[in-house]
Design an enzyme around this catalytic site. Structure first.
Site, PDB file in Angstrom:
ATOM      1  N   HIS A   1      17.258 -26.301   8.778  1.00  0.00           N
ATOM      2  CA  HIS A   1      16.271 -26.408   7.704  1.00  0.00           C
ATOM      3  C   HIS A   1      15.151 -25.389   7.876  1.00  0.00           C
ATOM      4  O   HIS A   1      14.666 -25.169   8.990  1.00  0.00           O
ATOM      5  CB  HIS A   1      15.675 -27.822   7.685  1.00  0.00           C
TER       6      HIS A   1
ATOM      7  N   GLY B   1      -8.054 -21.668   9.316  1.00  0.00           N
ATOM      8  CA  GLY B   1      -7.648 -21.382  10.681  1.00  0.00           C
ATOM      9  C   GLY B   1      -7.395 -19.922  10.950  1.00  0.00           C
ATOM     10  O   GLY B   1      -7.539 -19.058  10.079  1.00  0.00           O
TER      11      GLY B   1
ATOM     12  N   HIS C   1      -0.150 -20.730  16.104  1.00  0.00           N
ATOM     13  CA  HIS C   1      -0.405 -21.501  17.321  1.00  0.00           C
ATOM     14  C   HIS C   1       0.716 -21.178  18.303  1.00  0.00           C
ATOM     15  O   HIS C   1       1.883 -21.065  17.901  1.00  0.00           O
ATOM     16  CB  HIS C   1      -0.425 -22.994  16.978  1.00  0.00           C
ATOM     17  N   PRO C   2       0.432 -21.024  19.593  1.00  0.00           N
ATOM     18  CA  PRO C   2       1.449 -20.586  20.552  1.00  0.00           C
ATOM     19  C   PRO C   2       2.723 -21.427  20.572  1.00  0.00           C
ATOM     20  O   PRO C   2       3.811 -20.897  20.819  1.00  0.00           O
ATOM     21  CB  PRO C   2       0.718 -20.675  21.892  1.00  0.00           C
ATOM     22  N   THR C   3       2.605 -22.722  20.308  1.00  0.00           N
ATOM     23  CA  THR C   3       3.804 -23.583  20.326  1.00  0.00           C
ATOM     24  C   THR C   3       3.998 -24.352  19.027  1.00  0.00           C
ATOM     25  O   THR C   3       5.130 -24.673  18.665  1.00  0.00           O
ATOM     26  CB  THR C   3       3.739 -24.589  21.490  1.00  0.00           C
TER      27      THR C   3
ATOM     28  N   GLY D   1       3.062 -23.408  15.878  1.00  0.00           N
ATOM     29  CA  GLY D   1       3.252 -22.596  14.682  1.00  0.00           C
ATOM     30  C   GLY D   1       2.164 -22.787  13.654  1.00  0.00           C
ATOM     31  O   GLY D   1       0.973 -22.666  13.957  1.00  0.00           O
TER      32      GLY D   1
END
Length: 297
Positions: free
Chosen positions: A81, A162, A167-169, A171
């Site tokens: 998905h 934002g 974001h590093p993990t 997203g």
């Protein structure tokens, strides 16, 4: 009348039940009613449905996004998905005593808090969109996690809230307000993705298909099948049976049978009754003939 808002967040996790349970539990602590949650391993995705007063729903959505961000690493995520984040999409739906405008305000408040408190970039879509090109979820998710990671700093792809970086993990996340929709999937008796994509293209509104239908082809690897995955965004104007019958018609061109269907999450009773009336070829059926409707009246 008390105000009632529904929220149907989608999370990029469909293979670890313990993670989804933790996400659901985080929201439940905020005083909302959890109505349903489902998982799908091929999609690697879960869908949670809950409802409550607007403020409780906002807090529950924030708690779930926080929990998902802590437990899901998008650098490792793979699934059929489309997705851009651990908490991928979070829509608010007006149910009772609340307007769409209030749900839009709720979405924007949540977006601001997610960006500020969790440092996750937020995009607004559907009724909450601040730009016309972001109303459609598929357009916001173009390129998915990997593509957006490369393009998020471009002016046209900067988030509404934002930092202009993933974001590093976790997203990114898409938040919005919309009418109720039905997630309806049709499984085909073939593993040919070209067939699924062709049928999806014939169905979806943006390519000249059925109005109020979004569709894509999905591979079900474990079942050695493919699927036409649809969102029916206005079931009163494009009902379930019409979408299903067009899938059958298009599949017949390729000699492919429909082998099953699936409704993901909750569905309005009237949507099911409309299809029942069609397939029974009833001349006078009404919802008042449903026993449970009479008992609950």
């Amino acid at each position: 009348m008390s105000k009632l808002v529904e929220c149907v967040p989608n999370f990029s996790e469909g293979r670890r039940p313990e993670v989804v349970r933790a996400i659901v539990a985080a929201g439940e602590k905020c005083g909302v009613k959890i109505l349903d949650w489902t998982m799908d391993g091929d999609h690697n995705r879960s869908v949670v449905t809950f409802a409550g007063e607007p403020e409780a729903v906002l807090e529950a959505a924030l708690a779930m996004i926080r929990e998902a961000a802590a437990r899901i690493n998008m650098e490792e995520h793979r699934g059929a998905h489309p997705r851009i984040g651990a908490a991928d999409v979070v829509p608010f739906i007006p149910i009772g005593g609340v307007t769409m405008a209030e749900c839009v305000a709720l979405a924007r408040r949540l977006g601001e808090r997610v960006a500020r408190e969790l440092e996750i970039p937020v995009y607004l879509y559907e009724e909450a969109a601040t730009r016309p090109e972001r109303r459609n979820l598929a357009d916001v998710r173009r390129g998915e996690y990997e593509g957006l990671k490369e393009e998020i700093s471009r002016p046209e792809r900067r988030p509404d809230f934002g930092p202009a970086r993933m974001h590093p993990t976790a997203g990114a996340v898409v938040i919005g307000a919309r009418k109720p929709l039905i997630a309806f999937n049709v499984n085909l008796g073939t593993d040919n993705m070209a067939v699924a994509r062709a049928i999806a293209r014939a169905l979806r509104a943006k390519d000249g298909g059925l109005t109020f239908v979004k569709a894509l082809g999905v591979e079900l690897k474990d079942r050695h099948q493919v699927q036409v995955s649809m969102n029916l965004v206005d079931y009163e104007r494009t009902p379930i049976y019409r979408a299903l019958e067009l899938v059958r018609l298009e599949a017949a061109r390729y000699g492919v049978p429909v082998v099953g269907t699936e409704i993901v999450g909750l569905v309005p009773l009237d949507a099911l009754l409309g299809s029942l009336e069609y397939y029974l070829q009833s001349e006078s059926f009404s919802r008042d003939q449903v026993l449970e409707v009479k008992l609950n009246a």
